[in-house]
Each structure stands twice: as C-alpha cells, then as structure tokens.
Write an enzyme that holds these catalytic residues in place. Structure first.
Site, PDB file in Angstrom:
ATOM      1  CD  GLU A 199      -1.821  -2.581   0.892  1.00 38.01           C
ATOM      2  OE1 GLU A 199      -0.857  -3.014   1.734  1.00 38.01           O
ATOM      3  OE2 GLU A 199      -3.151  -3.014   1.137  1.00 38.01           O
ATOM      4  CG  HIS A 212     -10.663  -6.789   6.426  1.00 33.41           C
ATOM      5  ND1 HIS A 212     -10.068  -7.340   7.804  1.00 33.41           N
ATOM      6  CD2 HIS A 212     -10.317  -6.519   5.503  1.00 33.41           C
ATOM      7  CE1 HIS A 212      -9.416  -7.773   7.141  1.00 33.41           C
ATOM      8  NE2 HIS A 212      -9.174  -7.671   6.016  1.00 33.41           N
TER       9      HIS A 212
END
Ligand SMILES: Cc1ncc(C[n+]2csc(CCOP(=O)(O)OP(=O)(O)O)c2C)c(N)n1
Ligand SMILES: Cc1ncc(C[n+]2csc(CCOP(=O)(O)OP(=O)(O)O)c2C)c(N)n1
Ligand SMILES: [Mg+2]
Ligand SMILES: [Mg+2]
Lengths: 325, 341, 325, 341
Positions: free
Chosen positions: C60, C129
């Site tokens: 990321e 999440h």
C-alpha cells in the site's frame, strides 16, 4: 515537591515507573546513546541498560509493532515517536492492531502499551512535521488519549498511562518542554484519566482546551479579566476518556463556551466538544459554542504565515467577545 | 511432482504414535475446512473466510514441537489450522466462526481473528504482513523475560504468506529482528499466490530466502507438502533458535487447494490466475495423502484404522458445529465491553 | 440514460476518462488479471493493456507513492485500495506527501491523483476491515473527499475527481455496489464538487448524510411521512468541499437537523456538521442537532453485535422525534 | 584513507572546463552551507536545517550529467546542494531558507522542501525514506510517457540516506521498481550515520547493495568522496539505465562534516556518537580538497585562480543573502492559497 521542566517531569515519570516495574521498557529512535532528540530520555540508557532503553532504526512500523507485540506478551513498553508526525507511518499497527486487539479477542488479551513523544506546532518545522492529529486517535475506539499542559500532569498522567492496561496515546508538546512547574516527588503521585482540571474559575464564559491551548486560554482569561470578563478555564488533560461532566457543569453556569486547540479546525477535536456541548446544554447556552483552532492549511514555513496559522490569545479573546455580544 | 508418499528423513526418530497424531491433526484441519463453505452459504458464517486445505503440513509439522503456552504462535487470517494445532478445541473454533459467545474470541473476532492466549496462540491477523512486526515485539518480550526476568528460552513462531513479503512493515521488522537477534521462527507459507497474483507477478526477485538474509536472518526453503520434511526442519531450527537466540526463516513451498477465500470459491474465478491442471498436479502431493500412503506402506495404519480416524474426526467436526449452533450469540450489552481492558 | 449498478457506474467513469485522456491510468491490487476484487475494473486490462491497468503487489505504501509520484510527474493516476482500511498503511504517503506537496511547493507542483476503493461496514468483516475514516481525510487540508450515494453520482463525481488537479479521496460503499440507478450516458456528464443534492424536500426536520447514510435517511423519511412528519434529506456528496449553504438554508427552514453516518461517532464528520450548524444557525434551531452514527467500538464480528453497532433507519426516526419533542 | 587527491579513471574524457565547473559547483554548495548556521542563530532561518558539507561530490558528480528538466531529481531534507546542482539560483534557495516570497517554494516550504519543477527538481522531503515511493511513481510516469505518449528515454534520480534503508516504504518501492523495471537511479548517501545512529547500530546486515539486489535492483558501492569516481560511475549507469530502462542502485560512501542538523551543531553532541578524530580523518578526504589538489597538480588551476573562484562564490552567497533579506515575506493573504491547485 520540586520545581522542574515539563520535559524533566516526563523523564521522572519514566524513571520512577522503570524503577518500580521491571516489565517497563522504552524503545524509539535516538532515545539511548544520543540521549533523546529533545533530551527527554537523557541518562536512562546508562541507568537501565540497553535491554530496557532500546535504540531503534528509523522504522516506525517496526517500533509500533515491537511495542504492541511486547505488550501482548505481557511487558509494558513505552515507545517514543521522535515526533508524532512520524506515527503516520505506523497507523496500521496503531489503529488496526494496538487499538483493536483487546476487542477483537473478546477481552482475551491486554495491550498495555504507551506511545509517546512530542507533538505541536510553532517553530517553523513546516508542513510535514507540524501536526498532532489527536482527533484521529480520539476518533478510534481503543485508545486513551492524553495531552498534558503542565509539568505535574506530565508526570502524573504518564505514570497513570504506563500502569493502564490499554494502549495510550500520550502527546507531549515540544513547545512546553521548557515550561517550569512544581511537581510532586511522591512516586505514587498519579493523575487519573478522565478528570478535567479547572485552571481558573469564572462566571462569564467557559474556555475548554488541552495541551498548549490551555496556556492560550489562561493568557486570554487574564486579559479579559482586566475588562471585567471572568472566564473559567478547563484543562481536559485526557481527550479519551473525556470529562464532559465538568465541561457541562461549567457551561451551565457561564452559558457560553469557547473550545481552543492548535490542531486543524475542520473535524478537529473542537468539533466534538462543540457538538457535545450543544447536545447536552443547548438550552443553557446564550450563544453558540465558538471554536478557536489552527488554520485548515498544511503548516507553512514562513514565520509570518506560520504565526497566522496558529491560534493565539487574541483569537481566544475575540471568540469570547463574540459569545458575549 | 509425482511422489505420493513422504520420504522420511534418515535421522528421524519419530514414534509411530506421533506419526498417527500428525495424520489425525492434518485430517482434523482438512475436515473442519471442508465444512465451512456450506455454513457460509447457509449464512451461518459471514465476513471473509480463508481455508487451509493443502497447507496442513505447515502447522502439523511445527506447532506440536513447541512448548506451549510459553512459546507463542502468530499467523494470518488463514488461521483455523493454527488454532487447532495450538490445541484450541474445534468447538471453540467453530463457535467463533459462527459468532457465538462460546467462540475462542467470544464471537467478536470471527474467522480471521481466532486467538487463544492461554494456549500460546496470539492470534490470526486480517492485515497482510501485520503479524510480523507484532512477532518482533513478542520475540523481544521473550528475550527480555529470559534476560531480565528469569524466563526460559522460549520462541515465537510467526506465519505469513508470500504476498506479505511485499509489505514494508515486514522488512522493517525483519531488519530489527536481525539487529536485535531475537528467538523467532518465521514461516513463509508460500502457496504460490496472493489472491490471484502469482509470486512471479508480484516480486522483483523471487528468492525469498535472500530477502531475509538481506536483513541478517538466516534461512532456507523446504518442501511444505511433506509433513515429515517440515517436522524435521522445524525440529532442527527450533533447537537452533533456542540455543542461539537468533531468528530463522523457513520458506515452505505449498499450495492452497481451494480458492483464496469464499469470494474465490469456484474454478471459474481461479481461471483468471491458475489452471485446474495445476491444481490437480499439486493435489497429488496432498500432505495428508502422502502421509497416509506412508503409514499404510509401513504397516502403521491399515484402511480400516484410517477410516476409523476419519469417522472420529468427522464426528468431532459435526459435534463442533452442533455445539456452535446451540451456543448463544454474544449478549447485546457486550457491544461496549472489551473496548478497554 | 441507462440503468446500471453503482459498481458499473464507477467502471463507466473509469472507462470514459481513460478513453478521453491518455494520461489516466489505474493501479492497485488485483485490478487487472483478476478483474477486480469487487469486479469494478472488470475488462479494463483487456481494453487498455498492462501499462494503463497496473496490477501491484500487496504494497500500500508503494501504491500510494506510485500514484502520487506519477501525478507529480504529470499523469493522472487512479489508485485503488482494495478496501480503504488498507490505506492505513499508506497514511504517510497520503497525508504527508500527496495532500501537502502543492502547498509545500507554494503551488509550483500539482498532484492530480485519485485514491478510490470500497469502504463501509455491514457484512461481518470485523474490526480490521470495517472502517472508512472519512473524518481523518476531511480533517487533513489538501484532500477533496467524495462519497457518492447513487450510481449517477458515482459516475459523475468520479469523472470530476479524475479531472480535478488535486488529490481526491473517493470512497465507494461496498454495500452500494449492487444498487441500480439511472446513469446519464453523456461522456461529459460531470457532477461538480461542493454541491449537495436535496434528495427529498421537507419542512419539519433536515436529515444530512452521505454515502449509504442517505439511504437510511430516505427510508426513515418515508416512515416519518406516514406519521405526517416531512423531512428534508440532503446528500452532501462531497465532504470537502462542503456545501454548508444548502444545509444551512434547509435548517433555517425546518429548524431541526439530524446528521447521519455509519462511521464512528466520536470526532466523526457528524461532529463537524453539528458544530457548523450550531455556529451558523444557532438561533434558527428549535432543538440541538442530533447525531446518528456508528457505535464507538471496533466492529464486532457476531452478526447481532454488528447490527447493533451500525445505525439503522429506526435510529434516525428516533433522533428526528427527539428533535421534535 | 589518506589520499588527498582524486584518482582520475583511465577512460575519462572530461574536459578541463568541466572539471573547473565541478569544482565551482562543489564550492558553491560548501560556501552556501557554511553561511546558514549564522542565519539560523540570527533567527532568520527557522525549523530544521541540514547541511551537505562533505557530501558535495554526490550531487556534483551526477546531476550535471542529467537532461534536466526531462530527467527528474528527488532527495531528502538535506537538499540545498541538490537544488543548486539542478540549477536553482542561490538567491531562490536562500530566499526559501529565509521564508520569503521569492524563494523557490514561495516561502511555504523552507529548508527541507526546496523544489524547482521547471528545472526537473521535484524536491526535498522531510520524511526519511519518503522520496523513494515517490520516485517509483515518477519513474513509472517516465516509462509511461516513453511507451504511451512518445516521450524520450528519461530517468529519475532519487537520493536518500543510510537511515532510510530501514524504512518499509523503501522496500515496497524497491520491489515494485524491480518488478516493473523502471528507469531510476537510486543513490544511497551513506554518510555513516542517521542522526546519532551508526549504520552498524541500525541494520541487521550492513551490505546495502544486497538489500537492493534482494528486490531485483542491481547495484554497487563506490567512493563518494571522490567526485571523479562518482562522475564516472554515474555516467556509466545513467547510460545503462537509459538503454535498458532498468533501475540501478549506487551506494556512495561519504561523510557529513558537521552535525546532523542545527540541533546537533557542535562537537559536544557529536561525542555521543562519533569522535573528532574520526571527523578529522574523513575531512582529509574532503571532495573539494581532493579535486582542488588534482587541479593544481595537473596545472589546470593555480592558487590565484582558485582564490578567484572562491571569491566569486562567496560573492554569490553574499548576494543571495542580501537578495533574500531584501525580499518580502509572503503576503498574509496567501495563507489559504495553494491548499488546492
Ligand atoms: C495490507 C493488506 N492489503 C490487502 C489485503 C487484502 N488481502 C487479504 S489476503 C490477500 C492475499 C495475501 O496473500 P498471501 O500473503 O500470499 O497469503 P495467502 O492468502 O496466500 O495465505 C490480500 C491482498 C489485506 N488484508 N491487507
Ligand atoms: C519517518 C521519519 N522518522 C524520523 C525522522 C526524523 N529524522 C530526520 S533525519 C533523520 C536521520 C536520517 O538519517 P539518514 O537517512 O542516514 O540521512 P542523513 O540525515 O544522514 O542524510 C531522522 C531520524 C523523519 N524525518 N522521518
Ligand atoms: Mg500466498
Ligand atoms: Mg545518514
């Protein structure tokens, strides 16, 4: 009671807790051999040795993981971020790991870790080094968020933080490190979380702040007192848990509130304070809650622009006057 | 590729009952995994769901060698097998998958967050690479206890996938582990793919052992489809880590027989990244099949005995499901509990 | 005009802008060969080839840097985070680089990058999440923050985002991907930033939301209408820039406001909305602004707990009734 | 350690005037750096302030070889030399240090954020390791332009420190650069220390070239105190990158003669991590001294000419300071400008 600087009070808390509890250890960049970037940890490597005062590479993810993992395994790590701006690199470890492991495990595991270091603005460090982001941490369930304004609190709150079984975000203000104050010698001097301090009593308006903002408020309050306006000044000390009761009590008395912080205004912690005060004391308010906060811009380098971006006591005075008009 | 029985390392002194235990553990994992898709489709399990079919040897060959709970285990979201290997009862695993109060995380964690600290299992982690910096801290704590608090020579075993090797936090942690010399066994579960991305499509240089060595951690690559190879290597390096206090990196070549997760559960989605022929080729090296053949060849188990074990295991899974389904959901007023200890 | 799903509308915007401007390219995990985790980018690799649809490793920080650097060098990258939760790992590149480079350079450099992907809660993905953190991005100067609630906006706002010369945080809601709606075919259909949409007119209370929260509000408004309570529903569409004028106009008419979002309440975007409404329309309000938001807990896995943690239309109805009582 | 003149690589065809330009550029950097502490103490410069004294060869040997502004340069907060080498006038550098409207970033960036896009200089970066993922993107854009938009074979040069090698983002970016094969020259400014931390105290394995190779980026280590060695290697690898399109990693061994930054500006703080003797030893390899001796030995410049250059350079710095001091601060109403383009 001894007089010492804020920075020394932080060091004293670290020292006392390391003496008291052999599971406490420190890790971070330049905290040992170099004696600390802001000299907060000066002398501690000599005193406690390299297992307990761990110099790390420039690896913020590693530092956060090291502290979180060690806490999960039963130690009490205190990790230093050289400045809180660098914690941006560790956000996943902080938010998705440290803050959540207790909840995700249904309480099966504790994570008694303290993340500390200097935050704050005001010495032309420019955009990448001038942000504290306490609103981010306060937004994230699972963190306690502590921002002392005075040396005694720096000591007493840090000791409480180290003994707390949860992840604590402990933000010092680099601009307060030199501030002198009386600090209790007592090694059992602990300042509880979630208890705001009324730093000045007043009847006409309530000023609510934390960290260096408290000093702005006090300065503004003094100036206003010369005009016969008496402000109550509340130092929150901890943003999470938040002592909203003390705030509401004061607002119900003064009917006016100004919240003050150096951080960006938009979706800053002041927004939460404003929202809560309105929610709980709407009918007691004579005017809407005012916010005094940092300009919503990345911090500019030029001295004049930086000065304009950071709130000062005149901004607080103006806001109080708006609530009174 | 076509060997269908394990080769037993020459110097291995494993007992017959241990071999049977290995077989049983792998089968317990397989049968539990085989049950979960149905439960998902029946809306009893939610969220993400990642099965370990084909990779059983990686936990069966390692975790039983540990001194739990003093040694510690960390892993990824593909964690059902690790929990079982650490000794978490199938009931508590299944109850967690169903989000019940009796689950090993009280129903708050779910499939990706199984955890069992009293058994040394510090949990699964939903973030790719996430457990590796945590392992650095756990390893540091173990060394700290040994040096400063009179603890023993305990180790941390940390599992993660080939995809995780591309995470920056993994490299930061490797370097610090190399620098501080910590008692950690890193196990790379190289199942050839990170979701739909093969190793070749995700790395600038595919020798993972070299990546560990670049940070000062020694390591090697082994066949992760053969549980006795795994067990042998694990015993050797665990001893070494206990003795030297230094980390070691074991890359275990393996394969996941099913899709990445429930969202990738049919061969249609596989075809974007792998062929059925490839899967079938690897299935010939099924670790359970290989060990089963070995046990039969050596006369350690016959078909009847193996069927009996399978029946037992299926019964255990059925019981776990029944237990989970009969268990209550977490009480609603526990919503705000456990935010803080 | 065509009827399509929200997810297809996102894809259409990507396709049209890639056709139109050869400097637009996509990067992210599984967006190419795998056809996208949520199939948003299905078919685009075939159509535009591997230079323009770049599959990345699970990195990321690398993805964010790749997009930011390419934007600084004059391209128009659209980076996908598989889910916004994983952007936590890239926070330094996002906040200290993408959002600030234009300001730090005194305007010498532009950074026309879009970060997009699914956010949102509600399918038992549990704690790590299930967070979108739009309040963090809105807090950080330098980002535009976009959260469409309908397919047409998903298309029109994403096209505007790609053409914008600044970093845009574009949050889709995974729970809306299947939502059908009419979407203009016109390749010049652009939805401007900073213009809220009134989704329903009303006189008794103003409901303010964005993303999936808008649908909660509409459902609540319908139910309330059956009781004769007429709510105005405002879909902000962009959090930065914020169309506060439309909000204030409505509140000055209805005298009551409820802000709604799925994200955590404490220091969430609703706090900012509440603060601003009180600041600017205090004397128009008949009751304090109410907030309906996610419970301040890491998202639990168990279905019943998750349901309790996410606000629903009944919570909105109850809040409206509180403002009326 | 004691060579005090550069050794000129055999196949080098550098012209005399180029040699003199190299010398002048290094001296310009040195003299500018020597002026800044006084300005800081006079409260004309604020914030952090990092000098490049001793490392001049790393920019002088590389940046003049580039095709600016089409090639791109990125670096750290220790960026004054890079700006000068890219052609940013000393006036604009100094005005930025003083926070003036005439600065290269309009006074908004300061010492750590010099930038000059029209000259190909994409800026300094205050975050350790920060420029490396950005370089990945810039390199990708250059390749994209070449392949998709008819651009030429341009390259990105990215500087960063030894401390940055411990940053996860650097490893993620290296791997992606290795995977995508991008035209980037990575220059590791190995000045032996990250603040007060020596390389030995911060890495599990000190061979940095190996760390690059582990991600598929080829590289080598060279002497960064000898500007002709640097220039020679740079020419070779720049040509190679343009030709192959593949990244290269040059570790340049060097030394910073002064403290890490203004907070570490006296020998008292140095003693926590290095000795004066060590500094003096390295000072003997001063790149300016070495090249000066070489020019004298070869009769290219005599003392009078060298003094004349020095006088010119000092005059340039004095002029830059005067310019900066005479320049206005940014207008107050520009505070809210440039948040967005
Ligand atoms: C930081 C982060 N990025 C992306 C994801 C989404 N994701 C979950 S699993 C996965 C693939 C991981 O592959 P690998 O590490 O090889 O492990 P495997 O699933 O093969 O066991 C991805 C991309 C994530 N969970 N965390
Ligand atoms: C992510 C991050 N962590 C910490 C710092 C504080 N810091 C600034 S410079 C520096 C040392 C960097 O050393 P190195 O990379 O070797 O570069 P050098 O200063 O030697 O040129 C540190 C720790 C920072 N700027 N960014
Ligand atoms: Mg894998
Ligand atoms: Mg260095």
């Amino acid at each position: 009671m001894a007089t010492m600087r804020y920075q020394q009070a932080v060091r004293l808390a670290l020292t006392e807790e390391m003496e008291r509890d052999p599971t406490v250890f420190l890790c971070g960049e330049e905290i040992g051999q170099y004696q600390g970037t802001y000299r907060v940890t000066e002398g501690l490597l000599d005193r406690f040795g390299p297992m307990r005062v761990v110099d790390t590479p420039i690896s913020e993810i590693g530092i956060a993981g090291m502290a979180t993992g060690a806490a999960m395994a039963g130690l009490r790590p205190v990790a230093e971020f050289m400045t809180w701006s660098f914690a941006l690199e560790a956000m996943d470890q902080l938010v998705n790991h440290a803050a959540k492991i207790t909840y995700m495990s249904g309480g099966r595991i504790q994570c008694p870790v303290v993340f500390r270091g200097p935050a704050g603005v005001g010495t032309q460090l420019s955009a990448q080094h001038s942000q504290s982001l306490e609103s981010w941490y306060a937004h994230t369930p699972g963190f306690k968020v502590v921002m002392p304004a005075f040396p005694a609190d720096a000591k007493g709150l840090l000791k409480t933080a180290i003994r707390d079984p949860n992840p604590v975000v402990f933000m010092e203000h680099a601009g307060l490190y030199g501030l002198q104050g009386d600090v209790p010698d007592d090694p059992e001097f602990l300042v509880p979380f979630g208890v705001a301090a009324i730093r000045r009593e007043g009847t006409d308006a309530t000023l609510i702040s934390y960290s260096r903002g408290v000093h702005l408020c006090l300065k503004a309050a003094e100036a206003l007192a010369r005009d016969g306006i008496e402000c109550e000044v509340i130092d929150l000390r901890t943003l999470v848990p938040l002592d909203i009761e003390t705030v509401l009590q004061s607002v119900r008395k003064t009917h006016r509130a100004v919240v003050v912080h150096e951080e960006w205004k938009n979706v800053g912690f002041g927004a939460e304070l404003s929202a809560r005060i309105h929610e709980h004391a709407f009918y007691d308010l004579d005017a809407p809650v005012e916010r005094v906060a940092g300009a919503d811009v990345p911090m500019p380098y030029a001295k004049n622009l930086e000065r304009a971006a950071i709130p000062n006591d005149n901004d607080v005075i103006a806001a109080v006057k708006r609530t009174l008009s | 590729m076509a060997k269908t029985t394990v080769e037993r390392p020459a110097e291995d002194h494993i007992q017959q009952n241990e071999l049977i235990d290995l077989y049983r553990l792998m089968l317990r994992i397989r049968r539990l995994e085989e049950s979960v898709y149905r439960l998902f489709r029946d809306a009893k399990i939610g969220g993400y769901l990642h099965r370990y079919d084909g990779q059983e040897a990686l936990v069966a060959g390692v975790i039983p060698l540990l001194q739990l709970p003093h040694d510690k285990v960390l892993c990824t979201y593909r964690d059902h097998g690790h929990a079982l290997a650490c000794g978490t009862p199938a009931r508590e695993v299944m109850a967690e998958l169903l989000g019940r109060a009796t689950g090993c995380a009280g129903g708050k964690g779910g499939s990706m967050h199984l955890i069992d600290p009293p058994r040394g299992f510090l949990g699964g982690d939903g973030i790719v690479g996430g457990p590796v910096p945590i392992a650095l801290g756990v390893g540091y704590a173990l060394k700290y206890r040994a040096r400063m608090l009179g603890g023993g020579n305990h180790i941390c075993v940390c599992y993660f996938g080939d995809g995780a090797m591309n995470q920056g936090g993994v490299h930061e942690a490797f370097n610090m582990v190399g620098l501080y010399k910590l008692p950690i066994l890193f196990i790379l579960e190289n199942n050839q793919y990170a979701m739909g991305t093969s190793v070749a499509r995700s790395t600038g240089q595919p020798d993972f052992v070299l990546k560990a060595k670049a940070h000062g951690i020694d390591g090697e690559k082994i066949d992760g489809m053969n549980v006795l190879t795994v067990r042998d290597a694990a015993q050797r390096v665990i001893d070494r880590i206990r003795e030297t206090g230094e980390a070691y990196f074991l890359e275990m070549e393996c394969y996941r027989f099913v899709g990445h997760g429930i969202g990738d559960d049919n061969t249609k989605s596989w075809t974007t990244y792998r062929t059925e022929a490839e899967v079938n080729e690897w299935r010939k090296r099924d670790p359970i099949l290989q060990l089963g053949n070995y046990l039969q060849d050596r006369g350690i188990l016959d078909t009847t005995q193996m069927d009996a074990i399978d029946a037992e295991v299926r019964q255990e899974v059925a019981d776990a499901i029944a237990f989970a389904e009969a268990s209550p959901e977490p009480p609603l007023d526990s919503l705000y509990e456990n935010v803080f200890s």
